[in-house]
Design an enzyme around this catalytic site. Structure first.
Site, short mmCIF file in Angstrom:
data_model
loop_
_atom_site.label_atom_id
_atom_site.label_comp_id
_atom_site.label_asym_id
_atom_site.label_seq_id
_atom_site.Cartn_x
_atom_site.Cartn_y
_atom_site.Cartn_z
CE1 TYR A 259 29.99 49.40 39.78
CE2 TYR A 259 31.32 49.79 41.73
CZ TYR A 259 30.44 49.00 41.03
OH TYR A 259 30.00 47.83 41.57
CE LYS B 93 32.93 44.32 38.05
NZ LYS B 93 32.99 45.74 38.31
CG ASP C 7 37.86 52.15 38.66
OD1 ASP C 7 38.25 51.20 37.94
OD2 ASP C 7 36.87 52.07 39.41
NE ARG D 259 44.38 39.41 59.48
CZ ARG D 259 45.25 39.65 60.48
NH1 ARG D 259 46.20 40.55 60.35
NH2 ARG D 259 45.15 39.00 61.62
C1 LIG Z 1 32.80 46.57 39.48
C2 LIG Z 1 33.53 47.86 39.59
C3 LIG Z 1 34.10 48.26 40.81
C4 LIG Z 1 33.93 47.48 42.09
O1 LIG Z 1 34.56 46.26 42.06
P1 LIG Z 1 34.07 44.95 42.90
O2 LIG Z 1 35.09 43.93 42.53
O3 LIG Z 1 32.68 44.63 42.43
O4 LIG Z 1 34.09 45.33 44.34
C5 LIG Z 1 34.82 49.45 40.81
N1 LIG Z 1 34.95 50.21 39.70
C6 LIG Z 1 34.41 49.86 38.52
C7 LIG Z 1 34.58 50.73 37.32
C8 LIG Z 1 33.67 48.67 38.42
O5 LIG Z 1 33.10 48.33 37.26
#
Ligand SMILES: *Cc1c(COP(=O)(O)O)cnc(C)c1O
Length: 393
Positions: free
Chosen positions: A115, A213, A188, A58
């Site tokens: 998002y 992603k 982000d 962890r």
């Molecule tokens: C998918 C996404 C998230 C969240 O990420 P997870 O890995 O699904 O928790 C945050 N910001 C954006 C722009 C996203 O597309």
């Protein structure tokens, strides 16, 4: 990477860092690929005699550390002291960062088209914890300055391009506005990935990723990350992550790092194919508007051209016939798979209003019902265009 002092001019290129940063051959065996250290704990040589500081997974695990070193190098190869922390998901990374930086009573400015999961985190979870959030249209820097002047904010939270409307915010301008007002700038960077945009070089204090992603890139693992050159924030976030436990496992870390090695070539193709798709949609009579920052008609085109090295693989568009037509279209594609998420090798289609952004319904962040979002994958682009054409008919 090789140790020892390196002048700024000799910082390796992006593709080289993606394949080598954090990924020296395993010292014990010479394995070229960092091993999956699938272990929860590490033998101590006498009480407190830790090998390489390793104690419990962890707190730290070598496979996760390899991923973190690579992420830090990709986001800011020229910024000294940059550190990345991998978390179990993008949402876990966001939550860890916000609770590291903010206290109950603090205010955060968020994009008015954030998002859906980010909006839900603020509206349904952190609001109960005492956090105040205010959605602002970030392309309007004057509006952001006005909001910061009205009442101090702890964080100016930027997402660019936004999910799902592909809105573009000017990172350098917002960084100036945030810092003058004593706020931290968080970006982000999920949609662009560090291949196309490096917010820390434009003044961001912290970069957040859903590595699920483009970084992972193969739709086979969930993960998130924080990247920062602020040693205090990194230290406190690492403490909170260890205290609350939202870590990725060794195999998840390994899969993400495996994906990152091909990020550069994948992103380049995603950009090329998405541009072709956006162009075709723009000419189609069933489409009323295409949202793609690469199109000169996009309101954020000039800013995107200035701060990104490519316009990305995401394309959203509005269809004639409203919600019914949009939902029906999502059911007619054959190659574009109907599903949430994005950034993988395979093309995906979705209806944000009913799917990824359903949690924003009835809020200021609600998306229009005739909107369809595409994640343009790496299939033959002619096949992708044919599929959309037959589905739009
Ligand atoms: C998918 C996404 C998230 C969240 O990420 P997870 O890995 O699904 O928790 C945050 N910001 C954006 C722009 C996203 O597309």
């Amino acid at each position: 990477m090789p140790n020892g002092p390196r002048g700024e001019s000799s910082v390796p290129g992006f593709e080289t860092l993606a394949i080598h940063a954090g990924q020296d051959p395993d010292p014990a065996t010479g394995a070229v690929v960092p091993p999956i250290y699938q272990t929860s704990t590490f033998k101590q040589d006498g009480v407190g005699g830790l090998r390489g500081g390793l104690e419990y997974s962890r707190t730290a695990n070598p496979t996760r550390t390899a991923l973190e070193e690579c992420l830090a190098a990709l986001e800011a190869s020229t910024r000294a002291g940059t550190r990345a922390l991998a978390l179990a998901s993008g949402m876990a990374a966001e939550d860890c960062l916000i609770r590291t930086v903010c206290s109950p009573g603090d205010r955060v400015i968020i994009p008015d088209d954030a998002y859906g999961g980010t909006y839900r985190l603020f509206a349904a979870v952190l609001a109960r914890w005492g956090l105040d959030y205010v959605p602002v249209h970030l392309p309007d820097v004057t509006a952001v300055r006005r909001c910061l002047a009205e009442r101090p904010a702890r964080i100016l939270w930027v997402e660019t391009p936004t999910n799902p409307q592909l809105g573009i915010a000017d990172i350098a301008a917002l960084s100036g506005a945030a810092h003058e007002a004593g706020a931290m700038l968080v970006v982000d960077n999920t949609f662009a990935s560090p291949r196309l945009q490096r917010p820390m070089e434009l003044g961001a204090d912290v970069v957040v990723h859903s590595t699920t992603k483009y970084l992972g890139g193969h739709s086979d693992v969930i993960g998130g990350a924080l990247v920062t050159a602020d040693a205090d924030v990194a230290e406190r976030a690492a403490y909170l992550r260890n205290a609350t436990g939202g870590v990725p496992g060794p195999f998840d870390s390994w899969l993400t790092l495996r994906g990152i090695r091909t990020l550069a070539v994948r992103m380049d193709r995603h950009c090329d194919s998405a541009a072709r798709v956006a162009e075709m949609l723009g000419r189609h009579p069933a489409v009323t508007q295409v949202l793609y920052p690469g199109l000169p008609s996009h309101p954020g085109h000039a800013v995107a051209a200035k701060q990104m090295t490519g316009f990305g693989g995401m394309v959203s568009f509005r269809v004639r016939g409203g919600e019914e037509a949009a939902v029906a279209l999502c059911g007619r594609t054959r190659l574009f798979t109907l599903g949430e998420s994005l950034g993988g090798v395979e093309s995906l289609i979705e209806h944000p209003g009913r799917m990824t952004h359903a949690s924003a319904a009835g809020s200021p962040l609600e998306v229009s019902a005739d909107l369809v979002r595409l994640s343009v994958g790496l299939e033959d682009v002619g096949d992708l265009l044919d599929d959309l054409n037959q589905a739009l008919c």
